[in-house]
Motif scaffolding. Structure first.
Motif, short mmCIF file in Angstrom:
data_model
loop_
_atom_site.label_atom_id
_atom_site.label_comp_id
_atom_site.label_asym_id
_atom_site.label_seq_id
_atom_site.Cartn_x
_atom_site.Cartn_y
_atom_site.Cartn_z
N GLY A 161 12.09 -0.63 -11.76
CA GLY A 161 11.67 -0.69 -10.40
C GLY A 161 13.29 -2.42 -10.17
N ARG A 253 0.32 -4.88 -1.77
CA ARG A 253 1.13 -4.54 -2.99
C ARG A 253 1.12 -3.79 -3.80
NH1 ARG A 253 2.98 -10.41 -5.13
NH2 ARG A 253 4.78 -8.88 -5.62
N GLN A 256 3.77 -1.69 -6.06
CA GLN A 256 4.18 -2.57 -5.94
C GLN A 256 4.98 -3.30 -7.34
OE1 GLN A 256 5.11 -4.73 -1.99
NE2 GLN A 256 4.08 -2.98 -1.07
N ASP A 276 -0.58 3.45 -8.47
CA ASP A 276 -1.08 2.18 -8.33
C ASP A 276 -1.32 1.11 -9.96
OD1 ASP A 276 -1.55 2.13 -5.84
OD2 ASP A 276 -3.66 2.45 -6.02
#
Length: 364
Positions: A161, A253, A256, A276
Motif C-alpha cells: 500500500g 473502509r 483499504q 477485505d
C-alpha cells in the motif's frame, strides 16, 4: 452410580444436555496392556470462537479413533467452565484411560488434569498448553511461529500500500489462553522494531475475552472511534478479523485497511478472496488431530507415547513432552492450497458471490 461421581440434580440436568452435544462409540474391542478397555475422552472448548472445533477437529479425531477401533467420547463444553468440569467428571467415571482437553483457561484445565492424574488417567493438552497443569503431553502448532507469520503478513500487505507510518491496531486473543500470549510474542517480534524505528505507529492494543467475536466488534469500533486513522489491524484469528472487517465495512473502509487472521476458516478465506482480509495462517488441523489421536491411542493401549520436542511450562516450571507442527501463511494467491489439502471444500468456499472470485484465484 460409580464412586467419585457426585452430581447434584442441577448437574445431572446439565450433563444430560451436554451428552447430547457429544458423540461416542462403544464398538471397541481394543484393550490396554493391563487388560482394561481402551477408551479416550476428548473435551473441545466451544463452537463460537472458531468453527474449526466442530467442522475439523471433531470429524478428524472421530475418524482416527474409529479406524483404530478404540472406544471414545468427544464432547464440547461450549465455553462453559462448569460444563467443562462436569464433562470431565463424567468421562473419568465412565472409564476413560486417556483424557484429551482443549482448556478454556489454565485454572479450569489444571483442576481437570489433576483429577484425571489422581485417577490414573493419562492426559494430553490439545492445541493449548495448560499453564501449571499436569498434562503428560502437549500437541499443537508452533504458536510463536504462527504469530510471526501474522506480523510478517501484515508487514507484507502494508508494503503493497501507500500508507506512511500506518497506525496499527492489535486485536489479541483471550488473555486466559496461553496460545494468545505466544501469538502476540510472535507478531510483536515483527512489529515492535517497526514501532521503534518509526516505520509504524503503535495504535490501540486490546485482548478479546474468550475470543468472543461480538466483543471484538465492539472493541474494534471503540478503537476506530478513538483512532480513526487506523491503517492496519493485527487480528489474532479469522473470527476477530471478520469482526474488525464488519466495522470497517460499515465505515466504507473495508479493503483499504489490511487485516490479518488465523485458522483458514471458510469465512476468513472468503474475506481474503474479496480483498477485505490480508492473510490468514493455515494450521493443518488434520495433522494436529492425527498426531493427537496417534498419541492418545498408544496411551490408551498401554504403550509409550512418541514426541519430537518439548515446551516449557513457565508456571509449572517443567518441560512438557510435545509434538509441534509447522503453520503456513495464506494469501490470495495460495488460498487454493487450503482447498487442495482438503481442509475446506470448494463447494463451501466458492458458494454464491464467491464463485467468480474462486475462478480468478485458480480454485478448480
Amino acid at each position: 452410580m460409580r464412586k467419585g461421581l457426585l452430581l447434584t440434580t442441577a448437574s445431572m440436568a446439565l450433563l444430560t444436555t451436554l451428552t447430547a452435544c457429544g458423540n461416542s462409540s462403544s464398538d471397541s474391542a481394543s484393550s490396554g496392556s493391563d487388560g482394561t478397555k481402551a477408551k479416550i475422552g476428548v473435551i473441545l472448548p466451544d463452537s463460537r470462537s472458531s468453527a474449526r472445533w466442530e467442522t475439523a477437529d471433531r470429524p478428524f479425531l472421530t475418524k482416527a479413533f474409529k479406524a483404530a477401533g478404540v472406544d471414545y467420547d468427544i464432547q464440547n463444553a461450549q465455553g462453559d467452565k462448569q460444563a467443562f468440569q462436569t464433562i470431565a467428571d463424567q468421562m473419568i467415571s465412565s472409564g476413560v484411560n486417556v483424557l484429551v482437553i482443549v482448556n478454556l483457561d489454565s485454572g479450569t484445565g489444571k483442576a481437570v488434569l489433576d483429577k484425571a492424574k489422581s485417577q490414573g488417567v493419562a492426559t494430553i493438552d490439545y492445541d493449548r498448553l495448560t499453564l501449571g497443569g499436569s498434562a503428560q503431553y502437549y500437541v499443537s502448532f508452533d504458536n510463536t511461529a504462527v504469530g510471526k507469520l501474522q506480523g510478517e503478513g501484515l508487514a507484507k500487505c502494508l508494503a503493497d500500500g501507500k500508507a506512511k507510518k500506518p497506525v496499527i491496531a492489535e486485536l489479541n486473543g483471550s488473555p486466559t489462553d496461553n496460545n494468545a500470549t505466544l501469538f502476540a510474542q510472535g507478531y510483536n517480534s515483527v512489529l515492535d522494531p517497526k514501532y521503534a524505528s518509526g516505520q509504524y505507529t503503535k495504535g490501540p492494543n486490546q485482548s478479546v475475552p474468550d475470543w468472543d467475536n461480538a466483543q471484538a466488534g465492539t472493541i474494534f469500533e471503540q478503537m476506530l472511534t478513538s483512532q480513526p486513522k487506523i491503517g492496519g489491524v493485527l487480528a489474532a484469528n479469522d473470527g476477530l478479523g471478520n469482526a474488525a472487517i464488519a466495522v470497517l465495512r460499515k465505515n466504507h473502509r473495508n479493503g483499504q485497511v489490511p487485516v490479518t487472521g488465523q485458522d483458514a476458516t471458510v469465512q476468513g478465506l472468503q474475506n481474503i478472496l474479496a480483498g477485505d482480509q490480508c492473510m490468514t495462517v493455515y494450521k493443518a488441523v488434520k495433522k494436529e488431530a492425527d498426531a493427537t489421536s496417534e498419541l492418545a491411542i498408544a496411551l490408551a493401549k498401554g504403550q509409550k507415547g512418541k514426541t519430537d520436542s518439548s515446551v516449557q511450562d513457565p508456571e509449572g516450571k517443567r518441560e512438557v513432552p510435545s509434538v509441534l507442527l509447522t503453520p503456513v501463511a495464506i494469501y490470495k494467491d495460495n488460498v487454493k492450497d487450503v482447498v487442495n489439502d482438503g481442509f475446506v471444500t470448494k463447494a463451501d468456499l466458492c458458494a454464491g458471490k464467491y464463485a467468480d472470485l474462486c475462478t480468478r484465484s485458480g480454485i478448480q
